[in-house]
Design an enzyme around this catalytic site. Structure first.
Site, PDB file in Angstrom:
ATOM      1  CB  SER B 128      -0.892   0.045   1.243  1.00 49.30           C
ATOM      2  OG  SER B 128      -1.766  -1.042   1.252  1.00 49.30           O
ATOM      3  CD  GLU B 243      -4.835 -12.014   0.606  1.00 46.25           C
ATOM      4  OE1 GLU B 243      -6.031 -11.794   0.370  1.00 46.25           O
ATOM      5  OE2 GLU B 243      -3.973 -11.131   0.721  1.00 46.25           O
ATOM      6  CD  GLU B 370     -17.611   1.102  -0.913  1.00 40.66           C
ATOM      7  OE1 GLU B 370     -16.435   0.866  -0.532  1.00 40.66           O
ATOM      8  OE2 GLU B 370     -18.564   1.210  -0.114  1.00 40.66           O
TER       9      GLU B 370
END
Lengths: 338, 389, 338, 389
Positions: B128, B243, B370
Site C-alpha cells: 500500500s 489468501e 465497493e
C-alpha cells in the site's frame, strides 16, 4: 405560516459560527483531548460573554431571555464545531427548566452564575448499569439536573460523588455521578420532568445534526480531492449515492428538530412526540453519516491525525446518549398505540 | 453431501485440540504492538514451530506438513476455538513464504524460509501507498538499478508491525515508462537498511499496530528480487490466491462473537427485549450462513476448483457481518458505549470498540466493499464494464 | 467432509431443469393464471412419471426412496421455473413425513397414489385470521397435512371445507380450509410435528432461492441490454452494486438451505436451527431480489406482459408463507436465549 | 418561526373544510379507469369547478383564484383530509394549463383553458417513450412539417387515461439533425385524430390506468404548437417547476397511511408486538419528518426561493417512505398477504397491494430514485460528474 428563522436568529447563528471558526477549530478540539479537564474555561467564559450561554436565561438574571428556537441553530453550530463544553446541557436544558420551574431562591442562586459562565451545569439522564448516572462533563460542572423517571431533581455537584470516566470521545468527557435525591432536591412537578426530557431530546438532536453535517462536509471535501483509478473518488456513482442518501437523512432531520424547538417554545400539544421524532431521526441520520463518511474516506479516516474521528466519536456517543433512536421509537409507539 | 470427518482427520483434530488445550497460555498475551507483547508472541510462535504447527500448509520439504485444505481448516477451527494468540508473522507464513516457495531461487528459500517458520525474522508487507489506496498498481515507490543494487525511494503505508519487522516484502516501480501494471518488481528489503524510517500510525482505536515506512536511497542487493525485475505484478496477483487458506477458521470466530453478544445482552439485562432478540437471531443467522458458505467453498477448493472472483462474495459478506455484530454490541450498551473502559461488561467496552473499528476497517482493506461489489458485478454477474474516464 | 452434491444428484437436477425448460416455460406458467384450477394435471403426471414427485417416497411404494438432499436442487429448479404444482408440499413435506410417521395402513392408502401423481397433497401451516388454514393448491389436492402447534394431523381433502381464494400469484393459488382435527386424525408425535415444520421451512427456502435466482437472471439480462444515456443500464455502478448485493444474499442462502436438507436427512441435532436459518435468510434474500429486480427493470417491469411479475409475486408469497423471516428469527432467539 | 395561519387563511381553511364536508361523496367513486367511474369523476370535477375550486392556483383571469402557495397547501391538505376523490385531470390543471398560460397564444388559451377547468376535456401527457425511459430527451416520435400541418409518427407510453383522453400534450422531434435537447417541439394533439391508436397497458396490479399511444401519419395543425417549433425542451423543463405545488397535501396522505397501518396492526392483533411497534413508530417518525420538511420547503418557495435540485430530496424521500409503509402492511398480514381479496382486514388486502405497487412505481416515475441521487450528489453536494461513456 412561516417555517423559517428570523434575521436576528440567523445573525445569532452567524455570530456563533464565526466564534467557533475562531475559537473552536479542530486544533482546539484536539487540544481538549489532551487537556486536564477537557473543558476550556476561557472559551466558556467567552461564550458566556457573547450571550450564547445565557441565551435562554431571563434578562433579569443577565441572560437574553430567548427561546429554544433561537438556540437551536447555535446548538447545530456547536455540533458542527465539535464544541467540548456543555452548551447543550446548560443552555438548552438546565437554564430554561430552572427558569420555568425553580423557586425564586433557586433561580437567584444559580441563573446569574450560569449566565456569566461562572457556573456550569449538566444533565443526569443516562444511567450506568450500577445505579450511577452518566453526565457529560460531570467532572467540571457545578450543578446537576437529574431526570429520574417522572421527577426532576436539582443537586449541586459538590453533593454528588463524581467519578470521571475514560471516554471514547475525549472531547466530550463523561463522569459517573452517585446522587442522593429526595423530596428536598425535587424540582417542579411531572411537567418539569416531561419538559426536561423533551428539551434534552430536541437539543441533542440539534447538536447531532451539526455533527452529521460536519461528517458530510469533511467527506465531500475528501472525495472531491482524492483520486483513485484516475478520477476523483466522488465521481463514482456508488460514492455519490451513499452521500446523497446521507444528505437526505441529515437535511430531513433538521426541520424536524427545529419544529421540536418550536413545539417546546409554544408548548404545543405534540411537543413530546416532536422531540422524540427529532432525536430518533437525528440519531439514525448520524449513524448513517458515521458509516458512510468513514467508508468514503478509506484508510486515512482511520488515522488519529485525520480530524474525521473527532466527529465520528461524537456522533457515536450522542447517537446513543439521551435516548437512542429505538428508545424514542418505543416512547412514540406507546403514544400511538396504547 | 457428507460433513463428517475421516478417521484420519478426526485424529488430527484430536491431536491439535489436545496440544492447544495443554499449550495455549491461560492469560491473554500482552498486545504484540508492545515490545513485551512481541517477545511473548515470538515465544508462542516458537512453540508452535517446535510442535510442527507453524505452517502446516507448507510443503514438507520446507518445514510444513503439506496439509490439504481440509486439514488446514481443521487446524484453523481448533486454533480459533481454543482462543489461541493471534499469529504475528502471518504475512510471512501466508504470503512471503509461499511466494518464495513458488517463485524464489533455492538460495532465497534457504535464506528466508527457516527464519519465517521459526519466527526469528518478522516480516511486513510493503504494497500500500498513500496515493494508491484501492488502486494498488498506482504505486510510486521507485527502485533504480545501480550495478548489483536497487536504489529504493518512496513511501509505504499500513505496514503491520513496521516498527518490529526484520524484513519487508515490497512492490517497487522499476520501469516508469511501462504501462501501469508492468514495470513493477517484488523485492525483499531488510528493515535495518540505512535510509529506512518507520513512523507508527496512530489509529483511531489508539492502536499503533501500523506504520508508514519511508525509503530514502535505500540500497538493496539485486538478488533480493523475487522472480524477474519488472515482473512483480504477476507475483503480487498470485499472492491473492494464497489468501484463500487464511480465512478457514474465521467462521468459528464470528460464532464466538455472537456468543459474546448473547452474553453481553444477558449482562445488560436485555435478553428479553424482542428487538434485541431479533437482532441477535439475525446475527446468528448470518454467522451460520457464513459457516455453510465456508464449507461449501472449502469443498470446491479442495476439489481443485478455484474460488476466483467469488472470493469477493466471501470478503464482502464477512466484513459487513462483522461490523454489524460489533455495532449491535455498542447499541446494547446504550449510553455506556461512550465509555472507553468499563469493567462491568462481560467483554470490556474497550475491547468492543477496538474490534468494532477493526471490523469497520475490514470493509476497506484488501479491497473495499465497493471494489468487491464491482468485481462481483463484472466478473461474477458479467455486467458490462463502466466506461473509463 | 464434502459439501457438494453427487453426480447422480446433479443429473437429477439437470433432468428437472430440462423438464421445466420444456414443460414449464413462462408461457406455461402464464397459462395457469387463466386456467380453471391453476394446476396442470398433465404436467403433474409427467413429473410423477419421471420420478420427481415420488423422489422421497420409499421404493416399495413406487418412489425412488431418496432424501431431502436429493430433492433440494429440484425444488430450487421448480422455483426458478415458477412451477405452479405443489411439488414442495407433496414431495418435500407430506411424502417423507408420511413415510416416517404414518401407520402402515395410511402409507398403503396414500404413498403409491402420491408417487404416481394420482393424488396431490398440501400442507396446512399458515392460519388465516378466522381459524381457517391457508393451503397452497388446497382446492385441487386430495390430502392435507396439518401442522397445528405441537401436533400433526392428516386429513383427506374431502373431509375439509375448501374455499378457493383469489390470490395475488395466480400461478400458485391458495385455498382456505376448515379442518376438523382430533385424536383420530393425529399423525405421529411431537417429533413428527417438529420434523414437518423443519421440512416446510427448508423446502420453502429452496424454492425461494430458485425464485430469487430467476429474478436476478431476468434482471441481469435486462440491464445488459437496455440502454439509457447512451450506455447499458448495467454499466452504471449503482445498478451493479445493487445486483452484487443481491447476488451475495442469494448465493449465501443456497448452501444454508442445502445444509438444512442435510441436517434433515441426517437427523442432526441442529436440524431445527438450520431450517429456520435457511428460511429466514432465503426470505430476506428474496425480498432484496424482489426490490432490486423491479427497480432495475424500470417501467417495463410493471407491465403485465413482462414476465418479471410472475416471480415477483411468487417471491412475495413464499417470503411470508411458512413462517416469515421474523417468525423464524423469533424461533431462533428462543433457542439461543431462553 | 410561526406555524399559525392568518385569520384570512384560517377562514379559507374553514370554508374549504365545510364545502368538502358537504360535497364529498360518502361512497368512494368507482375507479376512473372504467367508463362509469370516469363519468362520476367528471361530475365531481364539474362540482369543484362550479364551486371555484378547480384550479385555485391559476390566475383569476383564466378562472383560477390566484392562490398563493400557502393557500394551495391549505386546500390540498383539506382535500386530502376529507378523503375527496382523486383528481382526474391533474395533468391538464397542473401542466398543460400552466404551459398555455405561460407560453400559449391568446387563441390557444381561449381554445383550451375553459375545457380544462370544467373538465369537459380530459388531457393526457405524451412525454415518455419505450426507448427513452429515464433519458427523456432520447425521444424518437417525429413530426415533419407539411404546409400548415405537422405529420406525427411514433409511440408514447405510460399515458394516463389514454383511452378516455380528449387531448394529449406531447413532445415530438421536429429536427433530427439538431443536438439531442434541441429540435423538440411541444404540441397539442386531439386524441380522435385519424392515425392514433391507443392500447391499454395492463399493469402488474391489474390496473389498466396507463396506455401506449401509437401515431401513424397523424396530422396536426401547426397552430397547435405551443411556443416555437424546435423550442419544446425548454417548455418541458419549465413544467418541472409547475410540479412544485402539486405535492402540498401529500404529507396528509402519508400520515393517513400510517393511521391505516396502525388500524391494520390492531385488526391483526399485532399492536403489542414490539417489533411491529418499532416499525410503526419509525413510519410515524418518517411521516412527521416529511411534514416538517414540506412546511420548510413551502416557506422557502413562498418567499420566492426556488427549491431547485432540492426537489430531488423531496421526491426521493417520499417515494422510499411510501414503499416502506405499504410493505410494512403486507408484512403485518403475514401469509394472508398472498391473498388478493380479504374482507376481514380494515383496509382490504387488495387495496394494500394496489397501493404497494403504486408506491414502488413512484421510485421509478418522474425520475428514478437513482436519478434523484445523481442530482442530489452533483447539484446539491457538488460532487464531480461521472466521466461520459
Amino acid at each position: 405560516m412561516r417555517f423559517d428563522f428570523t434575521d436576528d436568529q440567523y445573525a445569532l447563528r452567524d455570530g456563533a459560527r464565526e466564534f467557533f471558526e475562531g475559537e473552536c477549530t479542530p486544533e482546539h478540539v484536539r487540544a481538549m483531548w489532551e487537556h486536564e479537564t477537557g473543558v476550556s474555561e476561557a472559551r466558556w467564559k467567552q461564550l458566556a460573554d457573547t450571550g450564547f450561554v445565557g441565551l435562554t436565561i431571563p434578562e433579569e438574571y443577565g441572560g437574553l431571555g430567548l427561546g429554544a428556537v433561537d438556540l437551536v441553530l447555535l446548538l447545530e453550530e456547536a455540533g458542527y464545531a465539535g464544541l467540548p463544553e456543555p452548551l447543550l446541557e446548560t443552555a438548552a436544558v438546565v437554564a430554561p427548566v430552572l427558569a420555568a420551574h425553580a423557586s425564586e431562591a433557586t433561580k437567584d442562586e444559580w441563573l446569574s452564575r450560569l449566565a456569566t459562565g461562572e457556573a456550569l451545569a449538566t444533565v443526569a439522564y443516562d444511567r450506568a448499569g450500577d445505579g450511577r448516572w452518566l453526565a457529560a462533563q460531570g467532572h467540571v460542572v457545578d450543578l446537576v439536573l437529574v431526570l429520574d423517571g417522572e421527577a426532576c431533581h436539582l443537586v449541586a455537584a459538590e453533593e454528588c460523588t463524581v467519578e470521571p470516566q475514560a471516554t471514547l470521545d475525549r472531547g466530550r468527557r463523561v463522569a459517573a455521578l452517585s446522587i442522593d435525591t429526595g423530596d428536598a432536591t425535587r424540582l417542579g412537578d411531572a411537567e418539569a420532568a416531561a419538559e426536561t426530557r423533551d428539551r434534552v431530546a430536541a437539543g441533542a438532536a440539534a447538536v447531532l445534526n451539526g455533527v452529521s453535517r460536519r461528517l458530510l462536509d469533511l467527506t465531500i471535501a475528501h472525495v472531491s480531492e482524492r483520486e483513485q483509478f484516475g478520477r476523483p473518488v466522488g465521481s463514482f456513482q456508488a460514492v455519490k449515492h451513499k452521500l446523497a442518501e446521507t444528505k437526505l437523512l441529515v437535511e430531513s432531520a433538521r426541520p424536524a428538530t427545529w419544529y421540536a424547538a418550536y413545539a417546546i417554545d409554544e408548548g404545543r400539544i405534540d411537543r413530546a412526540r416532536a422531540a422524540s421524532v427529532a432525536k430518533a431521526y437525528a440519531s439514525d441520520a448520524a449513524a448513517k453519516a458515521n458509516h458512510e463518511s468513514l467508508q468514503c474516506h478509506g484508510g486515512i479516516g482511520f488515522t488519529w491525525e485525520h480530524d474525521l474521528h473527532l466527529w465520528l466519536k461524537r456522533a457515536s456517543a450522542l447517537q446513543r446518549a439521551y435516548g437512542s433512536a429505538s428508545n424514542h421509537r418505543a416512547r412514540l409507539a406507546a403514544a400511538l398505540l396504547d | 453431501m457428507d460433513l463428517r470427518l475421516t478417521d484420519q482427520q478426526q485424529a488430527f483434530r484430536d491431536e491439535v485440540r489436545e496440544w492447544l488445550a495443554t499449550n495455549v497460555p491461560a492469560e491473554a498475551l500482552p498486545p504484540s504492538s508492545t515490545a513485551e507483547g512481541l517477545e511473548a508472541h515470538r515465544a508462542w510462535e516458537r512453540r508452535l514451530y517446535e510442535a510442527g504447527y507453524a505452517a502446516i500448509h507448507w510443503p514438507t520439504a520446507y518445514g510444513g506438513r503439506d496439509a490439504d485444505l481440509l486439514t488446514q481448516a481443521i487446524f484453523s477451527e481448533e486454533y480459533a476455538r481454543a482462543g489461541a494468540p493471534h499469529r504475528i508473522n502471518v504475512l510471512a507464513l501466508g504470503l512471503a513464504g509461499p511466494v518464495l516457495i513458488d517463485y524464489g531461487t533455492e538460495d532465497q528459500k534457504r535464506r528466508w524460509l527457516p527464519g519465517i517458520l521459526s519466527c526469528d525474522e518478522i516480516w511486513s508487507q510493503g504494497f500500500s501507498e498513500p496515493d494508491a489506496g484501492s488502486d494498488l498498481a498506482a504505486l510510486k515507490t521507485t527502485a533504480v538499478r545501480e550495478g548489483d543494487e536497487l536504489v529504493v525511494n518512496g513511501q509505504k503505508i499500513w505496514t503491520t508491525l513496521g516498527r518490529f519487522a526484520d524484513w519487508i516484502f515490497a512492490l517497487v516501480r522499476t520501469n516508469r515508462d511501462a504501462p501501469k501494471h508492468q514495470g513493477i518488481t517484488f523485492v525483499m528489503i531488510p528493515m535495518d537498511s540505512p535510509g529506512i524510517e518507520v513512523r507508527p500510525i496512530m489509529q483511531i482505536n489508539e492502536d499503533p499496530g501500523f506504520s508508514e515506512v519511508f525509503f530514502s536511497d535505500v540500497r538493496v542487493p539485486v538478488d533480493h528480487v523475487v522472480g524477474e525485475i519488472d515482473d512483480g505484478w504477476r507475483i503480487a496477483m498470485a499472492t491473492l490466491g494464497y489468501e484463500r487458506g487464511t480465512g478457514l477458521g474465521n467462521h468459528v470466530r464470528f460464532s464466538q462473537n455472537v456468543d459474546e453478544l448473547i452474553a453481553l445482552a444477558r449482562a445488560e439485562g436485555a435478553d428479553r427485549d424482542p428487538l434485541v432478540r431479533d437482532r441477535i437471531a439475525q446475527r446468528f443467522v448470518e454467522t451460520e450462513v457464513f459457516r455453510h458458505h465456508t464449507y461449501r467453498g472449502l469443498t470446491r477448493m479442495a476439489s481443485g476448483e478455484g474460488l476466483g472472483p467469488e472470493a469477493s462474495l466471501n470478503k464482502l459478506y464477512w466484513s459487513e457481518m462483522e461490523t454489524r455484530i460489533f455495532e449491535d454490541g455498542l447499541d446494547l450498551m446504550g449510553a455506556s458505549a461512550q465509555l472507553s473502559d468499563e469493567a462491568d461488561t462481560p467483554s470490556a467496552v474497550d475491547e468492543w470498540h477496538k474490534r468494532y473499528w477493526y471490523a469497520r476497517a475490514s470493509r476497506i482493506y484488501a479491497g473495499t466493499s465497493e471494489i468487491q461489489k464491482n468485481i462481483i458485478a463484472e466478473r461474477v454477474l458479467g455486467l458490462p464494464k463502466e466506461p473509463r474516464g
